[in-house]
Design an enzyme around this catalytic site. Structure first.
Site, PDB file in Angstrom:
ATOM      1  N   LYS A 161       0.868  -1.172   0.000  1.00  0.00           N
ATOM      2  CA  LYS A 161       0.000   0.000   0.000  1.00  0.00           C
ATOM      3  C   LYS A 161       0.906   1.223   0.000  1.00  0.00           C
ATOM      4  O   LYS A 161       1.595   1.516   0.972  1.00  0.00           O
ATOM      5  CB  LYS A 161      -0.887  -0.007   1.258  1.00  0.00           C
ATOM      6  CG  LYS A 161      -1.891   1.121   1.294  1.00  0.00           C
ATOM      7  CD  LYS A 161      -1.432   2.205   2.256  1.00  0.00           C
ATOM      8  CE  LYS A 161      -2.369   3.383   2.302  1.00  0.00           C
ATOM      9  NZ  LYS A 161      -2.163   4.362   1.218  1.00  0.00           N
ATOM     10  N   HIS A 162       0.897   1.925  -1.126  1.00  0.00           N
ATOM     11  CA  HIS A 162       1.763   3.101  -1.238  1.00  0.00           C
ATOM     12  C   HIS A 162       0.986   4.341  -0.787  1.00  0.00           C
ATOM     13  O   HIS A 162      -0.236   4.298  -0.610  1.00  0.00           O
ATOM     14  CB  HIS A 162       2.246   3.250  -2.681  1.00  0.00           C
ATOM     15  CG  HIS A 162       3.647   3.763  -2.776  1.00  0.00           C
ATOM     16  ND1 HIS A 162       4.141   4.731  -1.928  1.00  0.00           N
ATOM     17  CD2 HIS A 162       4.674   3.454  -3.613  1.00  0.00           C
ATOM     18  CE1 HIS A 162       5.398   4.989  -2.232  1.00  0.00           C
ATOM     19  NE2 HIS A 162       5.756   4.213  -3.251  1.00  0.00           N
ATOM     20  N   GLY A 213       6.874   5.587   7.739  1.00  0.00           N
ATOM     21  CA  GLY A 213       5.973   6.734   7.781  1.00  0.00           C
ATOM     22  C   GLY A 213       6.149   7.483   9.082  1.00  0.00           C
ATOM     23  O   GLY A 213       7.173   7.381   9.753  1.00  0.00           O
ATOM     24  N   GLU A 235       9.734   1.982  10.436  1.00  0.00           N
ATOM     25  CA  GLU A 235      10.756   2.989  10.089  1.00  0.00           C
ATOM     26  C   GLU A 235      10.045   4.335  10.144  1.00  0.00           C
ATOM     27  O   GLU A 235       9.320   4.693   9.212  1.00  0.00           O
ATOM     28  CB  GLU A 235      11.300   2.734   8.677  1.00  0.00           C
ATOM     29  CG  GLU A 235      12.079   1.441   8.525  1.00  0.00           C
ATOM     30  CD  GLU A 235      13.508   1.535   9.052  1.00  0.00           C
ATOM     31  OE1 GLU A 235      13.887   2.590   9.600  1.00  0.00           O
ATOM     32  OE2 GLU A 235      14.233   0.546   8.933  1.00  0.00           O
ATOM     33  N   LEU A 236      10.261   5.082  11.220  1.00  0.00           N
ATOM     34  CA  LEU A 236       9.408   6.257  11.461  1.00  0.00           C
ATOM     35  C   LEU A 236      10.192   7.562  11.350  1.00  0.00           C
ATOM     36  O   LEU A 236      11.265   7.612  10.772  1.00  0.00           O
ATOM     37  CB  LEU A 236       8.725   6.093  12.819  1.00  0.00           C
ATOM     38  CG  LEU A 236       8.006   4.736  12.987  1.00  0.00           C
ATOM     39  CD1 LEU A 236       7.373   4.614  14.351  1.00  0.00           C
ATOM     40  CD2 LEU A 236       6.974   4.508  11.886  1.00  0.00           C
ATOM     41  N   CYS A 269      13.451  11.555   6.221  1.00  0.00           N
ATOM     42  CA  CYS A 269      13.434  11.162   7.638  1.00  0.00           C
ATOM     43  C   CYS A 269      14.766  11.502   8.286  1.00  0.00           C
ATOM     44  O   CYS A 269      14.806  11.910   9.449  1.00  0.00           O
ATOM     45  CB  CYS A 269      13.117   9.679   7.757  1.00  0.00           C
ATOM     46  SG  CYS A 269      14.153   8.652   6.708  1.00  0.00           S
TER      47      CYS A 269
END
Ligand code: NAP
Length: 461
Positions: A161-162, A213, A235-236, A269
């Site tokens: 899901k992009h 995200g 991975e935030l 990020c």
């Protein structure tokens, strides 16, 4: 029950605000069909050899090379990344597929264990099953590749899901992988809505989830994964410190800070979001830094020299502006920029703030745009303490002309990565990931290959 929703998937050019294309969101039934197809396709994919899967990844790398310009143009059109950076992203992705194609099969060989007692033992790395990836728009191909390439190599199937604003790239990725020989069902793009994502994370047919995200969304997905005892990699966000020590080459450090903060319009990020400079060289650093920040090429993302293009959307500009205005209301000083650019497109001026206090949101929240916040540290220990005074712990940079000095300071930083005399970058062989609210798990390199593998022990006493 069929959910009838307005599609959230749409391509809007942030440089102009023009809506270019919309894409239908999946119905519940369509989603169910895709899950069934993935479960079915996984059964045969898992029986292929690592060498067969590696050959498909190698072909994907070739297709990335062949299609580079077209893919880069799509990236720029839908999320505003300057074209030169978009080409760079595709090159990095090509390297990721090549890396797992060449290094992967050997890394999957059985690993013998020296046993205490008689007999033998080893570890086999086997796939887990069908995985779900949920990815952001800031690197539309790179974020997907670093999850998908190792996952496919291990023998997993992937549903992806992009982000809703890079749907055209999402379809181009799916097409490329199928053209490379990844069977239908083994890689599936999903134009799913948020409820679908949570339902999939809770679904027993899905064996793992990887989200890149924001930490807010990470907390939601992580909660559902936890409730369902599901393997997750998160991975935030980050608020990376860029620490300039008193023995740094200030000009080099200033150039690094500009790049570190502004690459990808500051929407990375690992952007250098907090620039922490020790008092002894603060004034000299600022002289170079302000000069270089004021001279960056800002504007049309299709121009070859542009470093800072538009942000990803008009709402992204609003969010950045809100954080800047909040900081200014609470006493921060704007040394450069500090506002959206007037006229068409989602542009925010390259900005430098100082005097951001704890009470300002920008002190602890991630500013996802071209806004550098500079802090003066009394001495080295204070610089380290300031660097660690963040809920995040993704990456960091330390500048010193003595690499041992930089490494000693780097060892004190509560981050998943440290770069010495460099901004954070990414390369296929280097494990990527953070600590604290930046999430958990690693992508890329050997460690990335381990995340969604069943490391199965075989013991023959
Ligand atoms: P985001 O809002 O968290 O969205 C990320 C993905 O999650 C998108 O596909 C989004 O879909 C989906 N999503 C959002 N809300 C959801 C919900 N309630 N349920 C299920 N899925 C949901 O992040 P973003 O704005 O795209 O990306 C920027 C963030 O990513 C920043 O915080 C950045 O630091 C972080 N990031 C981290 C890394 C890393 O490696 N640590 C790398 C890149 C970016 P929709 O688009 O449909 O909302």
């Amino acid at each position: 029950m069929t959910l009838i929703t307005m599609s959230r998937y749409r391509t809007t050019n942030p440089a102009t605000g023009e809506l270019l294309q919309t894409f239908p969101t999946l119905t519940d039934e369509e989603l169910e069909q895709r899950v069934r197809a993935a479960v079915e396709a996984y059964r045969s994919w898992r029986t292929t050899t690592p060498e067969e899967r590696a050959a498909i990844l190698a072909r994907a790398a070739e297709l990335y090379e062949e299609r580079a310009e077209h893919l880069a143009q799509t990236i720029t059109r839908e999320m505003g990344k300057p074209i030169t950076a978009a080409r760079g992203e595709i090159k990095t992705v090509t390297g990721i597929f090549q890396y797992y194609a060449t290094e992967g099969p050997a890394a999957l060989l059985p690993e013998p264990i020296e046993v205490r007692g008689t007999g033998s033992a080893y570890i086999r790395r086997e796939p887990l099953g069908v995985l779900l990836g949920v990815m952001p728009w800031n690197f539309p191909h790179y974020q997907v590749a670093r999850f998908v390439a190792p996952s496919l190599l291990v023998g997993n199937a992937v549903m992806l899901k992009h982000a809703s604003n890079c749907a055209a790239s999402a379809l181009e990725i799916e097409q490329l992988l199928h053209d490379a020989g990844v069977p239908e069902g083994v890689y599936t793009n999903l134009f799913a809505d948020h409820q679908h994502v949570e339902a999939l994370v809770a679904d027993d047919r899905i064996q793992g989830v990887s989200l890149t995200g924001s930490d807010a969304v990470g907390a939601r997905i992580g909660r559902v994964a936890g409730e369902n005892v599901k393997k997750a990699v998160l991975e935030l966000g980050g608020s990376d410190p860029f620490v300039v020590l008193d023995d740094a080459d200030v000009e080099k450090a200033a150039a690094g800070a500009v790049q570190g903060r502004l690459v990808n319009g500051g929407q990375t990020c690992t952007s250098s979001k907090r620039i922490i400079v020790v008092d002894a060289i603060y004034d000299r650093f600022m002289e170079h830094f302000l000069e270089k920040m004021g001279a960056v090429a800002f504007g049309d993302p299709l121009h070859e020299d542009t470093l800072v293009g538009p942000l990803s959307s008009a709402s992204a500009v609003e969010e950045v502006d809100e954080l800047v205005r909040d900081a200014v209301d609470k006493g921060a000083e704007v040394l450069l920029g500090g506002k959206p650019r007037a006229g068409e497109g989602a542009y925010y001026e390259p900005t430098v703030l100082t005097g951001v206090g704890r009470e300002a949101r920008a002190f602890s929240e991630e500013i996802f745009g071209p806004v550098a916040v500079v802090y003066r540290a009394g001495d080295e220990q204070q610089a380290i303490d300031m660097a660690n005074d963040s809920p995040y712990g993704l990456s960091s940079s330390v500048y010193s002309e003595d690499p041992n000095h930089a490494q000693r300071v780097g060892a004190e930083l509560e981050t998943g990565m440290v770069w010495v005399n460099s901004t954070s970058k990414s390369s296929a062989e280097l494990p990527f990931g953070g600590v604290k609210k930046s999430g958990f798990g690693r992508e890329l390199g050997r460690l990335g290959l381990e995340e969604f593998a069943n490391r199965k022990l075989i013991r023959i006493p």
